[in-house]
Design a protein around this motif. Structure first.
Motif, PDB file in Angstrom:
ATOM      1  N   VAL A 168     -10.509  71.841  32.629  1.00  0.00           N
ATOM      2  CA  VAL A 168     -11.011  71.140  33.809  1.00  0.00           C
ATOM      3  C   VAL A 168     -10.115  69.953  34.161  1.00  0.00           C
ATOM      4  O   VAL A 168      -9.818  69.707  35.319  1.00  0.00           O
ATOM      5  CB  VAL A 168     -12.464  70.667  33.576  1.00  0.00           C
ATOM      6  N   GLY A 169      -9.679  69.176  33.178  1.00  0.00           N
ATOM      7  CA  GLY A 169      -8.864  67.982  33.404  1.00  0.00           C
ATOM      8  C   GLY A 169      -8.753  67.199  32.119  1.00  0.00           C
ATOM      9  O   GLY A 169      -8.943  67.749  31.031  1.00  0.00           O
ATOM     10  N   THR A 170      -8.437  65.902  32.244  1.00  0.00           N
ATOM     11  CA  THR A 170      -8.293  65.038  31.074  1.00  0.00           C
ATOM     12  C   THR A 170      -9.209  63.829  31.203  1.00  0.00           C
ATOM     13  O   THR A 170      -9.504  63.363  32.302  1.00  0.00           O
ATOM     14  CB  THR A 170      -6.839  64.553  30.893  1.00  0.00           C
ATOM     15  N   VAL A 171      -9.639  63.316  30.061  1.00  0.00           N
ATOM     16  CA  VAL A 171     -10.523  62.156  30.046  1.00  0.00           C
ATOM     17  C   VAL A 171      -9.761  60.939  30.565  1.00  0.00           C
ATOM     18  O   VAL A 171      -8.720  60.569  30.022  1.00  0.00           O
ATOM     19  CB  VAL A 171     -11.066  61.892  28.627  1.00  0.00           C
ATOM     20  N   LEU A 172     -10.273  60.342  31.651  1.00  0.00           N
ATOM     21  CA  LEU A 172      -9.719  59.103  32.199  1.00  0.00           C
ATOM     22  C   LEU A 172     -10.296  57.906  31.465  1.00  0.00           C
ATOM     23  O   LEU A 172      -9.623  56.909  31.240  1.00  0.00           O
ATOM     24  CB  LEU A 172     -10.034  58.997  33.691  1.00  0.00           C
ATOM     25  N   GLY A 173     -11.567  58.001  31.114  1.00  0.00           N
ATOM     26  CA  GLY A 173     -12.243  56.900  30.447  1.00  0.00           C
ATOM     27  C   GLY A 173     -13.744  57.056  30.565  1.00  0.00           C
ATOM     28  O   GLY A 173     -14.253  58.164  30.755  1.00  0.00           O
ATOM     29  N   PHE A 174     -14.437  55.925  30.511  1.00  0.00           N
ATOM     30  CA  PHE A 174     -15.894  55.937  30.418  1.00  0.00           C
ATOM     31  C   PHE A 174     -16.488  54.882  31.337  1.00  0.00           C
ATOM     32  O   PHE A 174     -15.928  53.808  31.495  1.00  0.00           O
ATOM     33  CB  PHE A 174     -16.325  55.651  28.976  1.00  0.00           C
ATOM     34  N   ASP A 175     -17.627  55.206  31.923  1.00  0.00           N
ATOM     35  CA  ASP A 175     -18.420  54.247  32.679  1.00  0.00           C
ATOM     36  C   ASP A 175     -19.735  54.097  31.931  1.00  0.00           C
ATOM     37  O   ASP A 175     -20.355  55.092  31.556  1.00  0.00           O
ATOM     38  CB  ASP A 175     -18.672  54.757  34.104  1.00  0.00           C
ATOM     39  N   GLY A 176     -20.159  52.850  31.718  1.00  0.00           N
ATOM     40  CA  GLY A 176     -21.352  52.594  30.929  1.00  0.00           C
ATOM     41  C   GLY A 176     -22.550  52.130  31.722  1.00  0.00           C
ATOM     42  O   GLY A 176     -23.455  51.529  31.154  1.00  0.00           O
ATOM     43  N   CYS A 177     -22.613  52.429  33.028  1.00  0.00           N
ATOM     44  CA  CYS A 177     -23.707  51.897  33.852  1.00  0.00           C
ATOM     45  C   CYS A 177     -25.076  52.410  33.413  1.00  0.00           C
ATOM     46  O   CYS A 177     -26.086  51.753  33.689  1.00  0.00           O
ATOM     47  CB  CYS A 177     -23.465  52.157  35.332  1.00  0.00           C
ATOM     48  N   THR A 215      -6.257  53.118  34.810  1.00  0.00           N
ATOM     49  CA  THR A 215      -6.967  52.924  33.548  1.00  0.00           C
ATOM     50  C   THR A 215      -7.158  51.442  33.211  1.00  0.00           C
ATOM     51  O   THR A 215      -7.521  51.100  32.089  1.00  0.00           O
ATOM     52  CB  THR A 215      -6.225  53.620  32.389  1.00  0.00           C
ATOM     53  N   THR A 216      -6.964  50.572  34.186  1.00  0.00           N
ATOM     54  CA  THR A 216      -7.195  49.146  33.984  1.00  0.00           C
ATOM     55  C   THR A 216      -8.680  48.900  33.727  1.00  0.00           C
ATOM     56  O   THR A 216      -9.522  49.400  34.471  1.00  0.00           O
ATOM     57  CB  THR A 216      -6.764  48.356  35.236  1.00  0.00           C
ATOM     58  N   PRO A 217      -9.021  48.143  32.666  1.00  0.00           N
ATOM     59  CA  PRO A 217     -10.438  47.851  32.432  1.00  0.00           C
ATOM     60  C   PRO A 217     -11.094  47.266  33.687  1.00  0.00           C
ATOM     61  O   PRO A 217     -10.536  46.401  34.350  1.00  0.00           O
ATOM     62  CB  PRO A 217     -10.414  46.823  31.297  1.00  0.00           C
ATOM     63  N   GLY A 218     -12.261  47.795  34.020  1.00  0.00           N
ATOM     64  CA  GLY A 218     -12.979  47.336  35.198  1.00  0.00           C
ATOM     65  C   GLY A 218     -12.571  48.020  36.485  1.00  0.00           C
ATOM     66  O   GLY A 218     -13.157  47.742  37.542  1.00  0.00           O
ATOM     67  N   ALA A 219     -11.559  48.899  36.437  1.00  0.00           N
ATOM     68  CA  ALA A 219     -11.127  49.597  37.656  1.00  0.00           C
ATOM     69  C   ALA A 219     -12.330  50.268  38.311  1.00  0.00           C
ATOM     70  O   ALA A 219     -13.174  50.862  37.647  1.00  0.00           O
ATOM     71  CB  ALA A 219     -10.056  50.635  37.338  1.00  0.00           C
ATOM     72  N   ARG A 220     -12.409  50.141  39.638  1.00  0.00           N
ATOM     73  CA  ARG A 220     -13.523  50.729  40.390  1.00  0.00           C
ATOM     74  C   ARG A 220     -13.250  52.212  40.622  1.00  0.00           C
ATOM     75  O   ARG A 220     -12.162  52.597  41.066  1.00  0.00           O
ATOM     76  CB  ARG A 220     -13.687  49.996  41.720  1.00  0.00           C
ATOM     77  N   ILE A 221     -14.249  53.031  40.329  1.00  0.00           N
ATOM     78  CA  ILE A 221     -14.156  54.480  40.496  1.00  0.00           C
ATOM     79  C   ILE A 221     -15.167  54.880  41.568  1.00  0.00           C
ATOM     80  O   ILE A 221     -16.376  54.827  41.348  1.00  0.00           O
ATOM     81  CB  ILE A 221     -14.456  55.216  39.172  1.00  0.00           C
ATOM     82  N   ASP A 222     -14.666  55.259  42.743  1.00  0.00           N
ATOM     83  CA  ASP A 222     -15.539  55.605  43.866  1.00  0.00           C
ATOM     84  C   ASP A 222     -15.610  57.108  44.138  1.00  0.00           C
ATOM     85  O   ASP A 222     -16.684  57.648  44.339  1.00  0.00           O
ATOM     86  CB  ASP A 222     -15.079  54.903  45.142  1.00  0.00           C
ATOM     87  N   ARG A 247     -19.145  55.574  44.894  1.00  0.00           N
ATOM     88  CA  ARG A 247     -20.002  55.496  43.712  1.00  0.00           C
ATOM     89  C   ARG A 247     -19.963  54.125  43.040  1.00  0.00           C
ATOM     90  O   ARG A 247     -20.958  53.655  42.533  1.00  0.00           O
ATOM     91  CB  ARG A 247     -19.630  56.597  42.711  1.00  0.00           C
ATOM     92  N   GLY A 248     -18.809  53.474  42.992  1.00  0.00           N
ATOM     93  CA  GLY A 248     -18.738  52.135  42.421  1.00  0.00           C
ATOM     94  C   GLY A 248     -18.866  52.077  40.914  1.00  0.00           C
ATOM     95  O   GLY A 248     -19.339  51.071  40.376  1.00  0.00           O
ATOM     96  N   MET A 249     -18.445  53.115  40.227  1.00  0.00           N
ATOM     97  CA  MET A 249     -18.423  53.051  38.765  1.00  0.00           C
ATOM     98  C   MET A 249     -17.337  52.073  38.337  1.00  0.00           C
ATOM     99  O   MET A 249     -16.395  51.805  39.085  1.00  0.00           O
ATOM    100  CB  MET A 249     -18.158  54.428  38.154  1.00  0.00           C
ATOM    101  N   SER A 250     -17.457  51.572  37.122  1.00  0.00           N
ATOM    102  CA  SER A 250     -16.495  50.616  36.589  1.00  0.00           C
ATOM    103  C   SER A 250     -15.964  51.139  35.261  1.00  0.00           C
ATOM    104  O   SER A 250     -16.746  51.421  34.342  1.00  0.00           O
ATOM    105  CB  SER A 250     -17.176  49.263  36.388  1.00  0.00           C
ATOM    106  N   LEU A 251     -14.652  51.254  35.145  1.00  0.00           N
ATOM    107  CA  LEU A 251     -14.039  51.800  33.934  1.00  0.00           C
ATOM    108  C   LEU A 251     -14.228  50.837  32.768  1.00  0.00           C
ATOM    109  O   LEU A 251     -13.875  49.661  32.854  1.00  0.00           O
ATOM    110  CB  LEU A 251     -12.558  52.060  34.189  1.00  0.00           C
ATOM    111  N   GLU A 252     -14.830  51.327  31.699  1.00  0.00           N
ATOM    112  CA  GLU A 252     -15.020  50.528  30.485  1.00  0.00           C
ATOM    113  C   GLU A 252     -13.655  50.142  29.913  1.00  0.00           C
ATOM    114  O   GLU A 252     -12.667  50.864  30.097  1.00  0.00           O
ATOM    115  CB  GLU A 252     -15.799  51.343  29.443  1.00  0.00           C
TER     116      GLU A 252
END
Length: 133
Positions: A89-98, A53-60, A25-30
């Protein structure tokens, strides 16, 4: 130094169920650990087994749950528990703003990416974001 105090539970309602998964998917963690949400906004709920949780971490590796309409304004924080239809369901990892400003992808950390049908989601199910202890 402690930053976070108590907060209200954020409620939402499933408005559309999504059925697909991706491994590329190539999402990027805000870089933000929290986002304010307004009543009436619609945001996408996405599961992932990533835990960086590093800013910009790639989420595939992701599973798409669906879209939810926010029922009350508030703050969603990394680490908040996500409940749908009374099931954790789980816990919030973060946000992608694409897709922002249309909507955020709210990334939910889970052991294995799941889709809406995997969890038996249907429109009008309740969604809750609760502060973890």
């Amino acid at each position: 130094m402690r930053e976070d105090g108590p907060k209200r539970e954020i409620t939402a309602t499933v408005v559309k169920v999504l059925v697909h998964q991706r491994d590329d998917r190539g999402m990027s963690l805000e870089p933000f650990a929290s986002r304010c949400v307004r009543e009436g906004e619609v945001h996408e709920l996405v599961t992932t087994d990533h835990d960086d949780t590093t800013p910009g971490a790639r989420i595939d590796r992701v599973g798409f749950l669906g879209f939810a309409e926010i029922g009350c304004a508030g703050v969603i924080d990394r680490g908040d528990e996500v409940w749908i239809g009374g099931v954790r369901v789980g816990t919030v990892l973060g946000f992608d703003g694409c897709h922002f400003p249309n909507h955020y992808n709210i990334l939910i950390q889970v052991p294995q990416p799941r889709t809406g049908p995997d969890l038996g989601l249907k429109p009008e199910l309740d969604v809750r974001f609760t502060q973890s202890d």
